[in-house]
Design a protein around this motif. Structure first.
Motif, short mmCIF file in Angstrom:
data_model
loop_
_atom_site.label_atom_id
_atom_site.label_comp_id
_atom_site.label_asym_id
_atom_site.label_seq_id
_atom_site.Cartn_x
_atom_site.Cartn_y
_atom_site.Cartn_z
N ARG A 98 -75.05 75.26 -64.23
CA ARG A 98 -75.89 74.83 -65.35
C ARG A 98 -77.28 75.43 -65.19
N TRP A 99 -77.77 76.01 -66.28
CA TRP A 99 -79.09 76.59 -66.28
C TRP A 99 -80.05 75.61 -66.93
N VAL A 100 -81.12 75.31 -66.21
CA VAL A 100 -82.08 74.30 -66.66
C VAL A 100 -83.48 74.87 -66.56
N SER A 101 -84.25 74.79 -67.64
CA SER A 101 -85.67 75.15 -67.57
C SER A 101 -86.49 73.89 -67.38
N LEU A 102 -87.58 74.02 -66.63
CA LEU A 102 -88.42 72.86 -66.31
C LEU A 102 -89.87 73.17 -66.65
N PHE A 103 -90.38 72.49 -67.67
CA PHE A 103 -91.77 72.60 -68.08
C PHE A 103 -92.24 71.17 -68.28
N CYS A 104 -92.95 70.63 -67.29
CA CYS A 104 -93.24 69.20 -67.27
C CYS A 104 -94.66 68.97 -66.74
N TYR A 105 -95.04 67.70 -66.66
CA TYR A 105 -96.27 67.32 -65.98
C TYR A 105 -95.87 66.92 -64.54
N GLU A 106 -96.01 65.67 -64.18
CA GLU A 106 -95.59 65.22 -62.85
C GLU A 106 -94.74 63.96 -62.99
N PRO A 107 -93.53 64.07 -63.49
CA PRO A 107 -92.69 62.88 -63.68
C PRO A 107 -92.32 62.23 -62.36
N ALA A 108 -92.40 60.91 -62.31
CA ALA A 108 -92.06 60.20 -61.08
C ALA A 108 -90.60 60.40 -60.71
N ALA A 109 -89.75 60.68 -61.71
CA ALA A 109 -88.32 60.83 -61.45
C ALA A 109 -87.95 62.24 -61.00
N LEU A 110 -88.92 63.13 -60.84
CA LEU A 110 -88.60 64.50 -60.48
C LEU A 110 -87.85 64.61 -59.15
N PRO A 111 -88.28 63.93 -58.07
CA PRO A 111 -87.51 64.03 -56.82
C PRO A 111 -86.06 63.60 -57.00
N GLU A 112 -85.83 62.57 -57.82
CA GLU A 112 -84.46 62.11 -58.07
C GLU A 112 -83.67 63.18 -58.81
N LEU A 113 -84.32 63.83 -59.78
CA LEU A 113 -83.65 64.91 -60.51
C LEU A 113 -83.25 66.04 -59.57
N LEU A 114 -84.18 66.46 -58.72
CA LEU A 114 -83.88 67.56 -57.81
C LEU A 114 -82.74 67.21 -56.86
N GLN A 115 -82.75 65.97 -56.39
CA GLN A 115 -81.69 65.53 -55.46
C GLN A 115 -80.32 65.57 -56.15
N GLN A 116 -80.26 65.13 -57.40
CA GLN A 116 -78.99 65.12 -58.11
C GLN A 116 -78.53 66.54 -58.42
N CYS A 117 -79.49 67.45 -58.68
CA CYS A 117 -79.12 68.83 -58.96
C CYS A 117 -78.53 69.52 -57.73
N GLU A 118 -78.86 69.05 -56.54
CA GLU A 118 -78.33 69.66 -55.33
C GLU A 118 -76.82 69.48 -55.24
N ALA A 119 -76.28 68.49 -55.95
CA ALA A 119 -74.86 68.16 -55.83
C ALA A 119 -73.98 68.94 -56.80
N VAL A 120 -74.58 69.66 -57.77
CA VAL A 120 -73.81 70.43 -58.75
C VAL A 120 -74.45 71.81 -58.87
N PRO A 121 -73.67 72.84 -59.15
CA PRO A 121 -74.26 74.19 -59.27
C PRO A 121 -75.31 74.21 -60.39
N THR A 122 -76.57 74.43 -60.01
CA THR A 122 -77.68 74.36 -60.96
C THR A 122 -78.66 75.49 -60.69
N GLU A 123 -79.05 76.17 -61.75
CA GLU A 123 -80.10 77.19 -61.69
C GLU A 123 -81.32 76.59 -62.38
N LEU A 124 -82.36 76.28 -61.62
CA LEU A 124 -83.55 75.62 -62.15
C LEU A 124 -84.67 76.64 -62.29
#
Length: 387
Positions: A195-221
């Motif tokens: 999955r290809w995902v673009s990231l243009f954000c501020y500083e969301p508190a949930a970002l570490p959780e997002l990154l952790q979940q992306c580690e479990a599935v093939p993801t291009e960030l």
């Protein structure tokens, strides 16, 4: 339909309040006006972002510093004045315009003065769109300033959309774009199902959780520069920022990094057309502010909006109004609530079926928007009416 007007002199005023959204919207506006044959002076207090946003400039657009003196007597006076996002035109320019018109007598009418407002799906937009605001004092006494609201419904001013955008989008080859990106970053062959995902954000508190979940599935960030890249690197440092061999990464100097099945690319600043192409190439676009939200809608891919946070939480109503218009499914509404810090429920990374549902939602919204007039077309119609 684009209204046929003779070439007019437009003066567009922009203050860069925060980040790049203000100048991004204004540049797309003036570039489209110039492409239609109009002359444009863009007055801006910080034009530095245009060095990478529009490195080649635009024929027909003159960029002027905010505090520059008004044009000389040989320059054409404004036919249209646009103050973007309530930035308030400098009194000296208003006085100059009024003097030029009085000197021309009957040959020159007062300019169409437009206050181009922020984008929102809230109900007040339809109520306030095209309302007049008479000027009672000063050099422009007797003139009228008009409120013009971009929006998502036929009763608003529409969204910025280039005339050939839909055809360009349909002709775009995401596989070729992805292959070129991986080659540029030395990433090798793509894992099937990535999955290809673009990231243009501020500083969301949930970002570490997002990154952790992306580690479990093939993801291009694909991480945008500036605050998004800093937020990702901070989140990785909080997770020890180690590679798979347990070695500390020198994250600020790396262009890419791998964590489990997550591949992260730190992108440079890029021109607007290249930013749009990146959105077209992705399966999910996490965007922020106003300009990138609109471009994600035109991309027709699943999107998540990190709305600009306000201290009084007024952005909550604005976000939910947008989600209502989008007809977002429950899973997408909950993801937005967590991503924007409105509640503390867990962030659920979408499975394939959920991502498809989000994509269909955005595609349907895009179809509704394409049935409406664009912002520039409606501005031209409004100016023709008021002149």
């Amino acid at each position: 339909m684009t209204h046929r007007l003779p070439p007019l002199q437009w003066d567009v005023f922009c203050r860069v309040i925060d980040n790049f959204g203000d100048i991004g919207v204004c540049w797309r506006l003036v570039a489209q006006l110039a492409a239609l044959g109009h002359r444009v002076r863009l007055w801006v207090d910080d034009a530095s972002a245009l060095q990478w946003m529009a490195p080649e400039g635009c024929e027909g657009v003159e960029v002027r510093p905010w505090n520059a003196p008004p044009p000389g007597p040989d320059a054409p006076p404004p036919d249209v004045m646009v103050e973007a996002f309530g930035c308030e035109i400098a009194p000296e320019f208003i006085a100059y315009s009024a003097y030029q018109i009085s000197a021309e007598g009957q040959k020159q009418s007062q300019p169409v003065w437009i206050n181009l407002e922020y984008l929102s799906a809230e109900a007040y937009v339809e109520r306030n769109h095209r309302l007049p605001s008479p000027i009672f004092s000063g050099p422009a006494a007797g003139w009228t300033r008009w409120f013009f609201y971009p929006g998502f419904t036929p009763a608003t001013g529409g969204l910025l959309r280039e005339p050939g955008l839909v055809d360009e989008r349909h002709a775009f080859d995401p596989r070729a774009w992805r292959a070129a990106h991986r080659a540029r970053y030395g990433l090798g062959e793509e894992v099937p199902g990535t999955r290809w995902v673009s990231l243009f954000c501020y500083e969301p508190a949930a970002l570490p959780e997002l990154l952790q979940q992306c580690e479990a599935v093939p993801t291009e960030l694909l991480v945008a520069p500036g605050r998004p890249a800093a937020a990702v690197r901070a989140a990785l440092r909080g997770a020890a920022d180690e590679d798979e061999g347990g070695h500390r990464q020198n994250a600020p100097q790396r262009l890419s990094t791998q964590r489990g099945q997550l591949s992260i690319s730190y992108l440079p600043h890029r021109p607007q057309a290249a930013f749009d192409a990146m959105l077209w190439a992705c399966d999910l676009n996490a965007v922020r502010g106003e300009d990138s939200l609109v471009r994600a809608l035109w991309a027709g891919r699943a999107l998540v909006w990190h709305i600009y946070p306000q201290h009084d939480d007024a952005h909550h109503d604005k976000l939910y109004a947008f989600l209502d218009w989008l007809q977002a499914p429950a899973s997408l509404r909950q993801f937005h609530a967590t991503w924007n810090g409105i509640d503390s429920r867990p962030l659920h990374w979408p499975d394939a079926a959920t991502l498809d549902e989000w994509t269909r939602c955005v595609e349907n919204a895009r179809s509704r928007l394409l049935a409406q007039g664009s912002l520039v077309a409606q501005l031209l119609g409004f100016v023709a009416e008021k002149r």
